[in-house]
Design an enzyme around this catalytic site. Structure first.
Site, PDB file in Angstrom:
ATOM      1  N   PHE A 149       0.810  -1.233   0.000  1.00 21.91           N
ATOM      2  CA  PHE A 149       0.000   0.000   0.000  1.00 21.91           C
ATOM      3  C   PHE A 149       0.835   1.270   0.000  1.00 21.91           C
ATOM      4  O   PHE A 149       0.351   2.336  -0.368  1.00 21.91           O
ATOM      5  CB  PHE A 149      -0.926   0.003   1.236  1.00 21.91           C
ATOM      6  CG  PHE A 149      -0.224   0.423   2.501  1.00 21.91           C
ATOM      7  CD1 PHE A 149      -0.053   1.775   2.799  1.00 21.91           C
ATOM      8  CD2 PHE A 149       0.311  -0.510   3.387  1.00 21.91           C
ATOM      9  CE1 PHE A 149       0.618   2.183   3.942  1.00 21.91           C
ATOM     10  CE2 PHE A 149       0.992  -0.114   4.522  1.00 21.91           C
ATOM     11  CZ  PHE A 149       1.148   1.238   4.798  1.00 21.91           C
ATOM     12  N   LYS A 173      -1.082  -6.912  -9.273  1.00 23.10           N
ATOM     13  CA  LYS A 173      -2.022  -7.088  -8.146  1.00 23.10           C
ATOM     14  C   LYS A 173      -1.754  -5.953  -7.153  1.00 23.10           C
ATOM     15  O   LYS A 173      -0.826  -5.990  -6.372  1.00 23.10           O
ATOM     16  CB  LYS A 173      -1.768  -8.449  -7.489  1.00 23.10           C
ATOM     17  CG  LYS A 173      -2.949  -9.049  -6.769  1.00 23.10           C
ATOM     18  CD  LYS A 173      -3.554  -8.193  -5.678  1.00 23.10           C
ATOM     19  CE  LYS A 173      -2.879  -8.387  -4.336  1.00 23.10           C
ATOM     20  NZ  LYS A 173      -3.400  -7.459  -3.298  1.00 23.10           N
ATOM     21  N   GLU A 176      -5.114  -3.955  -1.805  1.00 20.49           N
ATOM     22  CA  GLU A 176      -6.565  -3.718  -1.704  1.00 20.49           C
ATOM     23  C   GLU A 176      -6.859  -2.441  -0.911  1.00 20.49           C
ATOM     24  O   GLU A 176      -7.973  -1.934  -0.920  1.00 20.49           O
ATOM     25  CB  GLU A 176      -7.266  -4.937  -1.071  1.00 20.49           C
ATOM     26  CG  GLU A 176      -6.901  -5.253   0.371  1.00 20.49           C
ATOM     27  CD  GLU A 176      -5.600  -6.029   0.526  1.00 20.49           C
ATOM     28  OE1 GLU A 176      -4.736  -5.973  -0.372  1.00 20.49           O
ATOM     29  OE2 GLU A 176      -5.454  -6.694   1.577  1.00 20.49           O
ATOM     30  N   CYS A 281       9.829   1.646   3.417  1.00 20.77           N
ATOM     31  CA  CYS A 281      10.788   0.615   3.814  1.00 20.77           C
ATOM     32  C   CYS A 281      12.208   1.163   3.896  1.00 20.77           C
ATOM     33  O   CYS A 281      13.092   0.481   4.372  1.00 20.77           O
ATOM     34  CB  CYS A 281      10.728  -0.538   2.827  1.00 20.77           C
ATOM     35  SG  CYS A 281      11.263  -0.002   1.193  1.00 20.77           S
ATOM     36  N   GLU A 376       9.495  -4.499  12.938  1.00 23.15           N
ATOM     37  CA  GLU A 376       9.305  -3.265  12.177  1.00 23.15           C
ATOM     38  C   GLU A 376       8.085  -2.522  12.739  1.00 23.15           C
ATOM     39  O   GLU A 376       7.078  -3.141  13.052  1.00 23.15           O
ATOM     40  CB  GLU A 376       9.046  -3.649  10.709  1.00 23.15           C
ATOM     41  CG  GLU A 376       8.773  -2.489   9.800  1.00 23.15           C
ATOM     42  CD  GLU A 376       8.457  -2.936   8.357  1.00 23.15           C
ATOM     43  OE1 GLU A 376       7.826  -3.996   8.166  1.00 23.15           O
ATOM     44  OE2 GLU A 376       8.848  -2.202   7.430  1.00 23.15           O
TER      45      GLU A 376
HETATM   46  P1  NAD Z   1       1.565  -6.638   3.185  1.00 22.69           P
HETATM   47  O1  NAD Z   1       2.621  -7.676   3.253  1.00 22.69           O
HETATM   48  O2  NAD Z   1       0.486  -6.673   4.210  1.00 22.69           O
HETATM   49  O3  NAD Z   1       0.821  -6.683   1.748  1.00 22.69           O
HETATM   50  C1  NAD Z   1       1.539  -6.714   0.554  1.00 22.69           C
HETATM   51  C2  NAD Z   1       0.706  -7.431  -0.499  1.00 22.69           C
HETATM   52  O4  NAD Z   1       0.435  -8.765  -0.048  1.00 22.69           O
HETATM   53  C3  NAD Z   1      -0.633  -6.773  -0.743  1.00 22.69           C
HETATM   54  O5  NAD Z   1      -0.884  -6.750  -2.124  1.00 22.69           O
HETATM   55  C4  NAD Z   1      -1.619  -7.660  -0.002  1.00 22.69           C
HETATM   56  O6  NAD Z   1      -2.879  -7.732  -0.623  1.00 22.69           O
HETATM   57  C5  NAD Z   1      -0.955  -9.024  -0.033  1.00 22.69           C
HETATM   58  N1  NAD Z   1      -1.260  -9.840   1.164  1.00 22.69           N
HETATM   59  C6  NAD Z   1      -1.606  -9.399   2.398  1.00 22.69           C
HETATM   60  N2  NAD Z   1      -1.764 -10.453   3.234  1.00 22.69           N
HETATM   61  C7  NAD Z   1      -1.507 -11.565   2.523  1.00 22.69           C
HETATM   62  C8  NAD Z   1      -1.492 -12.961   2.838  1.00 22.69           C
HETATM   63  N3  NAD Z   1      -1.777 -13.411   4.061  1.00 22.69           N
HETATM   64  N4  NAD Z   1      -1.167 -13.836   1.851  1.00 22.69           N
HETATM   65  C9  NAD Z   1      -0.870 -13.399   0.629  1.00 22.69           C
HETATM   66  N5  NAD Z   1      -0.875 -12.083   0.274  1.00 22.69           N
HETATM   67  C10 NAD Z   1      -1.181 -11.179   1.207  1.00 22.69           C
HETATM   68  O7  NAD Z   1       2.317  -5.218   3.180  1.00 22.69           O
HETATM   69  P2  NAD Z   1       1.678  -3.775   3.238  1.00 22.69           P
HETATM   70  O8  NAD Z   1       1.120  -3.557   4.605  1.00 22.69           O
HETATM   71  O9  NAD Z   1       0.794  -3.539   2.068  1.00 22.69           O
HETATM   72  O10 NAD Z   1       2.993  -2.878   3.040  1.00 22.69           O
HETATM   73  C11 NAD Z   1       3.870  -2.552   4.082  1.00 22.69           C
HETATM   74  C12 NAD Z   1       5.037  -3.498   4.139  1.00 22.69           C
HETATM   75  O11 NAD Z   1       5.720  -3.496   2.888  1.00 22.69           O
HETATM   76  C13 NAD Z   1       6.088  -3.069   5.161  1.00 22.69           C
HETATM   77  O12 NAD Z   1       6.526  -4.197   5.846  1.00 22.69           O
HETATM   78  C14 NAD Z   1       7.191  -2.464   4.317  1.00 22.69           C
HETATM   79  O13 NAD Z   1       8.481  -2.492   4.906  1.00 22.69           O
HETATM   80  C15 NAD Z   1       7.123  -3.336   3.106  1.00 22.69           C
HETATM   81  N6  NAD Z   1       7.755  -2.711   1.956  1.00 22.69           N
HETATM   82  C16 NAD Z   1       8.971  -3.183   1.598  1.00 22.69           C
HETATM   83  C17 NAD Z   1       9.650  -2.604   0.543  1.00 22.69           C
HETATM   84  C18 NAD Z   1      11.012  -3.089   0.153  1.00 22.69           C
HETATM   85  O14 NAD Z   1      11.521  -2.624  -0.840  1.00 22.69           O
HETATM   86  N7  NAD Z   1      11.639  -3.988   0.864  1.00 22.69           N
HETATM   87  C19 NAD Z   1       9.053  -1.547  -0.160  1.00 22.69           C
HETATM   88  C20 NAD Z   1       7.786  -1.102   0.222  1.00 22.69           C
HETATM   89  C21 NAD Z   1       7.136  -1.707   1.293  1.00 22.69           C
END
Ligand code: NAD
Length: 485
Positions: A149, A173, A176, A281, A376
């Site tokens: 997000f 994808k 949401e 991140c 985190e």
């Molecule tokens: P998230 O892991 O909750 O969601 C990421 C994606 O996974 C979304 O599209 C979501 O729909 C999907 N998802 C959520 N739960 C799932 C499940 N149980 N099984 C399969 N798919 C699932 O992350 P977020 O809250 O959207 O984003 C924040 C996180 O992203 C933080 O931890 C941040 O550090 C990380 N991030 C990392 C980088 C990087 O380059 N390393 C960059 C941006 C964000």
């Protein structure tokens, strides 16, 4: 602002999914601004079929022809920056300045993809008498990109322009929580002349991510999100024999020495940890204060107090995430840590709505006998731990399970080099709060911040989204001069 209900985008058309829908909230005021479908396997299968159908023609174009679409797309992005910024602001909550910077970064990523014809010329060499070997980057086919997000526009652009410039067709994808921006990306690429089926959008959550990992006709998957889900996706996609690169969470450590420039260090750190309300991140997360840096901590607290929710600080993405962050601060306080700046009850000012999911910037100082949790936080929270010397500082940095970024703040080249060489992180900064490598350098962390080989953007992206073909040719009959000829 209310938006039309979000649809999937398959084969060049926005289409309904029969599955149930989820509300999309604006973190600015807690109001519902749209709904998003939680798509199922059938929706995905339809999208994969559309992508497969488009693939031969798209892959068959020269890469110069493909990049023409991206040149036009770049102009469309530039001409529509205000519209995009306003959507990002509404659905994510980040400030107008932050949303503008986000789209500008997407433009830079698109420009890199425009240069792909220039930088993907294969190698050629006469390997034996009369025998020549050359290499070609060949697209993989239908691939997928799953995004988080926190950067609804930029993170899709880490993968999307490279994927299509290299001749693949794709499924995106979106998160949401922020699906409206992604629909704009599809609209603008269509306007730029991207053939139908090259980009398809499938909305949803856990179920659709699992379906992507399982679909037999998707060749590669990139994921950006939290470490927990990155691990799940990496295991599931690779167990289905797909290529996968899964970027996870982070807790970035900054090693601050007493000789660091006072103003620059305090400004950079305050901006880094509170920008996008800490939801990035690459944000500064932890200061390892080497010996006495109290003067810097004091200045940092002063700077931090100028970050005001609603005025120059956006909200947190959801009510639940806001609550989690407040619980984290409460627990730290109960453990004996000192709250130097407390954002838990910060007043919302300016145009900010008190129903928005705001929290003020917070600084937590852990005395030596109080351990800092390794998880985190992903909010505007900065933590301080203390070290007596550089060896102890690097021990703390190396003990973190993550490894996205690390920085040194000092005037000494020797100390900065030591931090750079000993840090266990993929992206290092010297006197920089957010050390994101700009194009053409590639983006990618280490340890629990990334699963898989290589990097996602820049030159790393070219390797990840292609396979290398090696062609060896001989065109003249000749006497054998060595074992190869
Ligand atoms: P998230 O892991 O909750 O969601 C990421 C994606 O996974 C979304 O599209 C979501 O729909 C999907 N998802 C959520 N739960 C799932 C499940 N149980 N099984 C399969 N798919 C699932 O992350 P977020 O809250 O959207 O984003 C924040 C996180 O992203 C933080 O931890 C941040 O550090 C990380 N991030 C990392 C980088 C990087 O380059 N390393 C960059 C941006 C964000």
């Amino acid at each position: 602002m209310k938006y039309k209900e979000v649809k999937n985008y398959i084969g060049g058309k926005f289409v309904q999914s029969d599955n149930k829908r989820l509300d999309v909230f604006s973190p600015l005021n807690g109001k519902i601004i749209s709904t998003v479908p939680l798509s199922g396997y059938n929706d995905l299968d339809e999208a994969v079929k559309a992508a497969q159908e488009a693939f031969p023609k798209w892959a068959g174009l020269t890469s110069k022809k493909r990049s023409e679409v991206l040149y036009r797309y770049r102009t469309i992005l530039k001409n529509n920056i205000k519209e995009l910024v306003s959507v990002i602001h509404d659905e994510h909550g980040k400030t107008i300045d932050e949303a503008t910077a986000e789209v500008e970064k997407s433009i830079e990523l698109t420009e890199f993809a425009c240069s792909i014809p220039q930088i993907t010329a294969g190698e050629i060499m006469k390997v034996s008498d009369g025998v020549v070997c050359r290499t070609e980057y060949v697209p993989l086919g239908v691939v997928a990109s799953i995004v988080p997000f926190n950067f609804p526009h930029m993170v899709p652009h880490w993968s999307l322009p490279n994927i299509i410039a290299l001749g693949n067709c794709m499924i995106l994808k979106p998160s949401e929580q922020v699906p409206i921006t992604a629909a704009k990306i599809a609209e603008m690429l269509k306007e730029a002349g991207l053939p139908d089926g090259v980009l398809n959008l499938i909305n949803g959550d856990k179920d659709i991510v699992e379906a992507i990992c399982d679909h037999p006709d998707i060749k590669a998957v990139s994921f950006v999100g939290s470490t927990k889900i990155a691990q799940i996706v990496y295991k599931r996609a690779t167990s289905n024999l797909k290529r996968c690169l899964a970027l996870g969470g982070a807790k970035n450590h900054l090693v601050v020495f007493p000789d660091a420039d006072l103003e620059m260090t305090a400004n950079d750190i305050a901006a880094s940890f509170s920008g996008t309300s800490g939801q990035r991140c690459m944000a500064a997360s932890v200061m390892i204060a080497v010996r006495d840096v109290n003067h810097i901590i004091e200045k940092l607290c002063e700077e931090t107090r100028n970050k005001i929710p609603g005025l120059n600080l956006g909200p947190i993405i959801s009510k639940q995430s806001r609550e989690n962050i407040i619980n984290y601060i409460n627990k730290a306080e109960q453990s004996g840590a000192i709250i130097l700046v407390d954002g838990r009850n910060a007043k919302v000012e300016g145009k900010g709505d008190k129903n928005g999911y705001y929290i003020g910037p917070t600084i937590i100082d852990y005395p030596n006998n109080i351990p800092m949790p390794e998880e985190e936080v992903f909010g505007p929270v900065f933590e301080i731990i203390h070290a007596d010397n550089i060896e102890e500082a690097m021990f703390f940095e190396n003990s973190s399970p993550f490894g996205n970024a690390a920085s040194a703040f000092t005037q000494s080249g020797g100390l900065a080099n030591e931090v750079a060489s000993k840090a266990s992180a993929g992206m290092i900064g010297v006197n920089i709060g957010v050390p994101v490598p700009r194009e053409p350098f590639s983006f990618g962390g280490w340890n629990d911040s990334k699963f898989g080989v290589g990097d996602l953007t820049g030159k790393g992206g070219i390797e990840f989204w292609t396979q290398l073909k090696k062609v060896t040719t001989k065109w003249r009959k000749q006497e054998k001069t060595d074992w190869m000829s």
